[in-house]
Design a protein around this motif. Structure first.
Motif, PDB file in Angstrom:
ATOM      1  N   MET A  91      -2.146  -5.402   0.752  1.00 16.51           N
ATOM      2  CA  MET A  91      -2.900  -4.777   2.043  1.00 16.51           C
ATOM      3  C   MET A  91      -2.191  -3.601   2.749  1.00 16.51           C
ATOM      4  O   MET A  91      -2.710  -2.796   3.224  1.00 16.51           O
ATOM      5  N   THR A  92      -1.074  -3.700   2.366  1.00 12.07           N
ATOM      6  CA  THR A  92      -0.044  -2.975   3.275  1.00 12.07           C
ATOM      7  C   THR A  92      -0.049  -1.245   2.746  1.00 12.07           C
ATOM      8  O   THR A  92      -0.208  -0.466   3.413  1.00 12.07           O
ATOM      9  N   ARG A  93      -0.575  -1.485   1.407  1.00 18.56           N
ATOM     10  CA  ARG A  93      -0.736  -0.200   0.773  1.00 18.56           C
ATOM     11  C   ARG A  93      -2.032   0.551   1.072  1.00 18.56           C
ATOM     12  O   ARG A  93      -1.887   1.826   1.398  1.00 18.56           O
ATOM     13  N   LEU A  94      -3.020  -0.093   1.785  1.00 21.77           N
ATOM     14  CA  LEU A  94      -4.273   0.266   2.287  1.00 21.77           C
ATOM     15  C   LEU A  94      -4.151   0.635   3.770  1.00 21.77           C
ATOM     16  O   LEU A  94      -4.757   1.533   4.369  1.00 21.77           O
ATOM     17  N   GLY A  95      -2.867   0.416   4.446  1.00 21.03           N
ATOM     18  CA  GLY A  95      -2.804   0.518   5.646  1.00 21.03           C
ATOM     19  C   GLY A  95      -3.518  -0.346   6.708  1.00 21.03           C
ATOM     20  O   GLY A  95      -3.603   0.031   7.740  1.00 21.03           O
ATOM     21  N   MET A  96      -3.959  -1.586   6.172  1.00 16.75           N
ATOM     22  CA  MET A  96      -4.701  -2.540   7.030  1.00 16.75           C
ATOM     23  C   MET A  96      -3.704  -3.379   7.841  1.00 16.75           C
ATOM     24  O   MET A  96      -4.139  -3.795   8.867  1.00 16.75           O
ATOM     25  N   ALA A  97      -2.295  -3.354   7.516  1.00 17.66           N
ATOM     26  CA  ALA A  97      -1.500  -4.148   8.451  1.00 17.66           C
ATOM     27  C   ALA A  97      -0.118  -3.641   8.092  1.00 17.66           C
ATOM     28  O   ALA A  97       0.136  -3.137   6.952  1.00 17.66           O
ATOM     29  N   ASP A  98       0.544  -3.779   9.041  1.00 19.26           N
ATOM     30  CA  ASP A  98       1.953  -3.150   9.081  1.00 19.26           C
ATOM     31  C   ASP A  98       2.964  -4.274   8.511  1.00 19.26           C
ATOM     32  O   ASP A  98       4.233  -3.660   7.905  1.00 19.26           O
ATOM     33  N   ALA A  99       2.769  -5.416   8.648  1.00 14.50           N
ATOM     34  CA  ALA A  99       3.540  -6.350   8.081  1.00 14.50           C
ATOM     35  C   ALA A  99       2.771  -7.574   7.342  1.00 14.50           C
ATOM     36  O   ALA A  99       1.518  -7.649   7.581  1.00 14.50           O
ATOM     37  N   VAL A 100       3.570  -8.431   6.515  1.00 13.95           N
ATOM     38  CA  VAL A 100       2.685  -9.542   5.718  1.00 13.95           C
ATOM     39  C   VAL A 100       2.338 -10.612   6.476  1.00 13.95           C
ATOM     40  O   VAL A 100       1.110 -10.879   6.420  1.00 13.95           O
ATOM     41  N   ALA A 135       1.064 -10.093   9.610  1.00 10.90           N
ATOM     42  CA  ALA A 135      -0.312  -9.545  10.121  1.00 10.90           C
ATOM     43  C   ALA A 135      -1.309  -9.568   9.210  1.00 10.90           C
ATOM     44  O   ALA A 135      -2.353 -10.051   9.487  1.00 10.90           O
ATOM     45  N   ALA A 136      -1.044  -9.078   8.030  1.00 13.90           N
ATOM     46  CA  ALA A 136      -1.924  -9.284   6.989  1.00 13.90           C
ATOM     47  C   ALA A 136      -2.413 -10.729   6.952  1.00 13.90           C
ATOM     48  O   ALA A 136      -3.779 -10.893   6.301  1.00 13.90           O
ATOM     49  N   ASN A 137      -1.546 -11.533   6.735  1.00 19.05           N
ATOM     50  CA  ASN A 137      -1.896 -12.973   6.541  1.00 19.05           C
ATOM     51  C   ASN A 137      -2.952 -13.516   7.439  1.00 19.05           C
ATOM     52  O   ASN A 137      -4.027 -14.182   7.403  1.00 19.05           O
ATOM     53  N   ARG A 138      -2.613 -13.181   8.747  1.00 18.30           N
ATOM     54  CA  ARG A 138      -3.530 -13.633  10.006  1.00 18.30           C
ATOM     55  C   ARG A 138      -4.837 -12.972   9.919  1.00 18.30           C
ATOM     56  O   ARG A 138      -5.662 -13.507   9.951  1.00 18.30           O
ATOM     57  N   HIS A 180     -11.024 -11.712   8.691  1.00 16.02           N
ATOM     58  CA  HIS A 180     -11.317  -9.973   8.768  1.00 16.02           C
ATOM     59  C   HIS A 180     -11.519  -9.453   7.621  1.00 16.02           C
ATOM     60  O   HIS A 180     -11.986  -8.296   7.590  1.00 16.02           O
ATOM     61  N   VAL A 181     -11.165  -9.651   6.661  1.00 17.11           N
ATOM     62  CA  VAL A 181     -10.938  -9.027   5.253  1.00 17.11           C
ATOM     63  C   VAL A 181     -12.134  -9.776   4.357  1.00 17.11           C
ATOM     64  O   VAL A 181     -12.216 -10.722   4.305  1.00 17.11           O
ATOM     65  N   ARG A 182     -12.604  -8.528   3.597  1.00 15.90           N
ATOM     66  CA  ARG A 182     -13.548  -9.182   2.436  1.00 15.90           C
ATOM     67  C   ARG A 182     -13.237  -8.186   1.160  1.00 15.90           C
ATOM     68  O   ARG A 182     -12.630  -7.227   1.025  1.00 15.90           O
ATOM     69  N   VAL A 183     -13.352  -8.814   0.143  1.00 14.78           N
ATOM     70  CA  VAL A 183     -13.207  -8.205  -1.214  1.00 14.78           C
ATOM     71  C   VAL A 183     -14.563  -8.410  -1.840  1.00 14.78           C
ATOM     72  O   VAL A 183     -15.045  -9.213  -2.016  1.00 14.78           O
ATOM     73  N   GLY A 184     -15.123  -6.992  -2.021  1.00  7.71           N
ATOM     74  CA  GLY A 184     -16.468  -7.025  -2.308  1.00  7.71           C
ATOM     75  C   GLY A 184     -17.481  -7.381  -1.603  1.00  7.71           C
ATOM     76  O   GLY A 184     -17.526  -6.979  -0.383  1.00  7.71           O
ATOM     77  N   THR A 185     -18.349  -8.433  -1.773  1.00  8.60           N
ATOM     78  CA  THR A 185     -19.194  -8.710  -0.896  1.00  8.60           C
ATOM     79  C   THR A 185     -18.783 -10.231  -0.425  1.00  8.60           C
ATOM     80  O   THR A 185     -19.441 -10.766   0.606  1.00  8.60           O
TER      81      THR A 185
END
Length: 69
Positions: A1-10, A12-15, A21-26
């Motif tokens: 997720m960090t690659r997409l700029g969705m989170a600055d740290a692992v 934060a991405a985990n939370r 807050h995150v979806r993959v496809g539908t």
């Protein structure tokens, strides 16, 4: 997720994932151990009702009146 700029740290991405807050496809993903394959990388995005998504759109001046509903 960090690659997409969705989170600055692992952490934060985990939370973000655990809080739904995150979806993959539908599908909304709530398991941080969910494996995203290369074919699925382009389909990782925010859930439409996510407050984080709304704040990002507001910051970028791209929030539409329809998004406020």
């Amino acid at each position: 997720m960090t690659r997409l700029g969705m989170a600055d740290a692992v952490g934060a991405a985990n939370r973000f994932v655990e809080q739904g807050h995150v979806r993959v496809g539908t599908d909304v993903v709530t398991d941080p151990a969910f494996i995203v394959t290369r074919n699925m990388e382009d389909f990782v995005t925010w859930v439409d009702s996510s407050k984080i998504r709304r704040n990002i759109l507001r910051y970028r001046d791209k929030l539409d009146d329809f998004d406020l509903l």
